[in-house]
Design an enzyme around this catalytic site. Structure first.
Site, PDB file in Angstrom:
ATOM      1  N   GLY A   6      -0.449   7.863  -6.070  1.00 32.28           N
ATOM      2  CA  GLY A   6       0.538   6.883  -6.525  1.00 32.28           C
ATOM      3  C   GLY A   6       0.159   6.187  -7.818  1.00 32.28           C
ATOM      4  N   ILE A  63       0.858  -1.183   0.000  1.00 28.65           N
ATOM      5  CA  ILE A  63       0.000   0.000   0.000  1.00 28.65           C
ATOM      6  C   ILE A  63       0.895   1.235   0.000  1.00 28.65           C
ATOM      7  CG2 ILE A  63      -1.779   1.247   1.298  1.00 28.65           C
ATOM      8  CD1 ILE A  63      -2.881  -1.412   2.197  1.00 28.65           C
ATOM      9  N   GLU A  64       0.501   2.234  -0.776  1.00 30.56           N
ATOM     10  CA  GLU A  64       1.421   3.336  -1.061  1.00 30.56           C
ATOM     11  C   GLU A  64       1.800   4.190   0.142  1.00 30.56           C
ATOM     12  OE1 GLU A  64      -0.745   5.562  -4.070  1.00 30.56           O
ATOM     13  OE2 GLU A  64      -1.341   7.008  -2.562  1.00 30.56           O
ATOM     14  N   GLY A  65       1.087   4.045   1.247  1.00 27.31           N
ATOM     15  CA  GLY A  65       1.491   4.763   2.456  1.00 27.31           C
ATOM     16  C   GLY A  65       2.795   4.239   3.039  1.00 27.31           C
ATOM     17  N   GLY A  66       3.450   3.308   2.334  1.00 24.86           N
ATOM     18  CA  GLY A  66       4.697   2.751   2.839  1.00 24.86           C
ATOM     19  C   GLY A  66       4.421   1.535   3.700  1.00 24.86           C
TER      20      GLY A  66
END
Lengths: 278, 252
Positions: B129, B47-50
């Site tokens: 993203g 997930i793009e939140g890291g």
């Protein structure tokens, strides 16, 4: 000005609030995913340009009407970069190099928006995007704990705060808690910003509220719903009223938190503990 | 059964076990969580939140990619930039995402409507993203409601590149791999002709005709030699899906 955290996570809300109270003007905001703080800065007339990958609050609340109002009327310029490209711009600056090569954004229309140049790999001739370093004048960040030397620790996802702090000329940090030097030394692996990268540190419990702080309090979705309902009904005026109530009227951060009330804050703390299994 | 339920169930079937999937929030993440709950227990979410390897809890679906619900029981929290760099290095098998406006070559626009970027008719939220996922994953699957206004001949702005102007231009732009393989919609499943890279009908959902798909598409679709009919969602699939979103935040 770069703002740390991401979207409604670990936003340095106490610092943003103070910036608004000082009636700053003519700012450029750089933040990867821009949330309510971007709307506040737009409505207050504080920003001329926003450098971002995305702006709104989240899917349930739709496309930000404030974003649409200010960008479609030409009052604020929205310079869009891909999430990674903007992250690499901070990383390049953090590394002290003028650009970083990447594959992202190639072939898309985003390349032209920020004036990204491409280059040929000197070894193979392959095409790469050269994203330019972004050195913010000021970074605003919020962290979980810090000691009096400015060594800062973040729990959970680190977002891009370390790169942003290393990239910026002046770094202002709020922290949920100030701990002893001994505490820092007990868990040095948790330190993500070294004291020498930090210029000023302020104790601000709930310093990101109503946005979240990992493990400590969940974002207040009911508050977002109430806020967006008011915007749906009254447009940017609703945000101006909101700023009057939450930013300009309460003299201190404590007075600001009192508007939400202890019960609400405690509920958001319980929800956060549930989510991280603490 | 709502349109979103059909979409999530059919999309979930596209994912394989033992793969790494970069998922956007909303129906794509819900579908990926459904795949994990059923046929793909070793699917790793990015997930793009890291966030890597989270286990999304039923009734605790994330609203954004940067929040505790998205990070629940993650195996790694590397930060946002580094999460994307795993994709750039080629570790991510599938990008799984939605899209506001999509064209015949699979390019997506989530930035602006109108032809002048700096004076848009409608300002949309932006790439987030999505551009990175579309550029860097080994394969991309789009999950979207099928509406004529979304399926346009040419997007106003290429936020997320698929095949650009047809065969060849993606590689020529410097993108080493990837591209959109399938577009899963509320009416059927679309793929791309391997030569022209134009979107083509490959399957329709039960009760949907090819003519209906065409009527809801703003450009001429290529038609596969054999157009399949997708199996209707089973009771088990729907039950598992509804358990994930009891508040019906994304299921309508």
């Amino acid at each position: 000005m770069a703002v740390g955290g991401c979207l409604f996570s670990r936003t340095p809300m106490a610092l943003v609030r103070e910036l608004l109270r000082q009636r700053r003007r003519g700012l450029t905001l750089a933040r990867n995913l821009t949330c309510t703080e971007g709307e506040f800065l737009m409505v207050a007339g504080a920003v001329e340009r926003i450098v971002t990958a995305w702006m709104s609050i989240g899917l349930p609340w739709g496309v930000s009407k404030i974003l649409r109002h200010f960008v479609e009327s030409g009052r604020v310029a929205l310079e869009e970069w891909s999430h990674l490209a903007l992250g690499l711009r901070f990383r390049a600056a953090a590394m002290g190099v003028p650009f970083l090569p990447t594959l992202t954004m190639l072939g898309s229309d985003l390349i032209a928006v920020g004036g990204t140049k491409t280059l040929q790999d000197p070894y193979t001739g392959a095409t790469l995007a050269a994203v330019p370093a972004l050195f913010p004048d000021v970074a605003l960040l919020h962290v979980h704990r810090a000691d009096r030397f400015g060594n800062c620790q973040i729990d959970g996802y680190p977002h891009m705060d370390a790169d942003i702090a290393q990239a910026a000329t002046t770094v202002l940090v709020t922290t949920e808690e100030i701990v002893s030097e001994e505490e820092t030394r007990r868990h040095p692996e948790r330190t993500v910003l070294p004291g020498f990268a930090v210029d000023a540190l302020v104790l601000a419990p709930f310093g990101a509220f109503p946005h979240e702080c990992y493990g400590l309090y969940e974002a207040d979705f009911d508050h977002f719903a109430e806020y967006t309902r008011a915007i749906d009904a009254r447009g940017p005026t609703a945000v101006a009223d909101y700023l009057e109530r939450y930013v300009y009227a309460p003299p201190t951060w404590g007075d600001y938190l009192d508007l939400f009330g202890g019960e609400r804050l405690a509920l958001q703390q319980r929800r956060a503990r549930e989510l991280v299994g603490a | 059964m709502t349109a979103a339920e059909l979409l999530a169930v059919v999309a979930a079937r596209e994912l394989r076990d033992d793969t790494t999937v970069f998922a956007g929030v909303g129906v794509p993440l819900l579908a990926a969580a459904l795949a994990r709950a059923r046929h793909a227990p070793r699917l790793t979410l990015v997930i793009e939140g890291g966030i890597i390897g989270p286990e999304i809890a039923p009734g605790r679906l994330p609203i954004s990619t940067n929040e505790m619900r998205a990070g629940r029981r993650a195996t790694m929290l590397p930060g946002i930039t580094d999460a994307f760099l795993f994709a750039q290095r080629g570790f991510v098998d599938v990008g799984f995402m939605g899209g506001a406006q999509i064209d015949r070559y699979g390019n997506i626009n989530t930035s602006v409507l109108g032809t002048d970027y700096w004076n848009p008719k409608v300002r949309l939220p932006g790439t987030g993203g999505a551009n990175d996922i579309a550029s860097l994953c080994r394969e991309v699957i789009i999950v979207t409601p099928h509406e004529r206004r979304r399926f346009v001949e040419r997007v106003d702005f290429v936020t997320s590149p698929a095949w650009l102007r047809g065969d060849g231009s993606r590689r020529a732009a410097g993108l080493l791999f990837g591209g959109v393989s399938r577009v899963v919609t509320t009416l059927g499943i679309l793929g791309f002709d391997p030569d022209s890279r134009r979107m083509r009908i490959e399957a329709v959902h039960p009760g949907v005709s090819v003519a209906t798909v065409r009527a809801h598409t703003g450009f001429e679709l290529v038609e596969a030699a054999h157009v399949a009919v997708t199996a209707p969602p089973s009771e088990e699939e729907l039950e598992a899906l509804r358990a994930l979103d009891p508040e019906r935040r994304f299921l309508g």
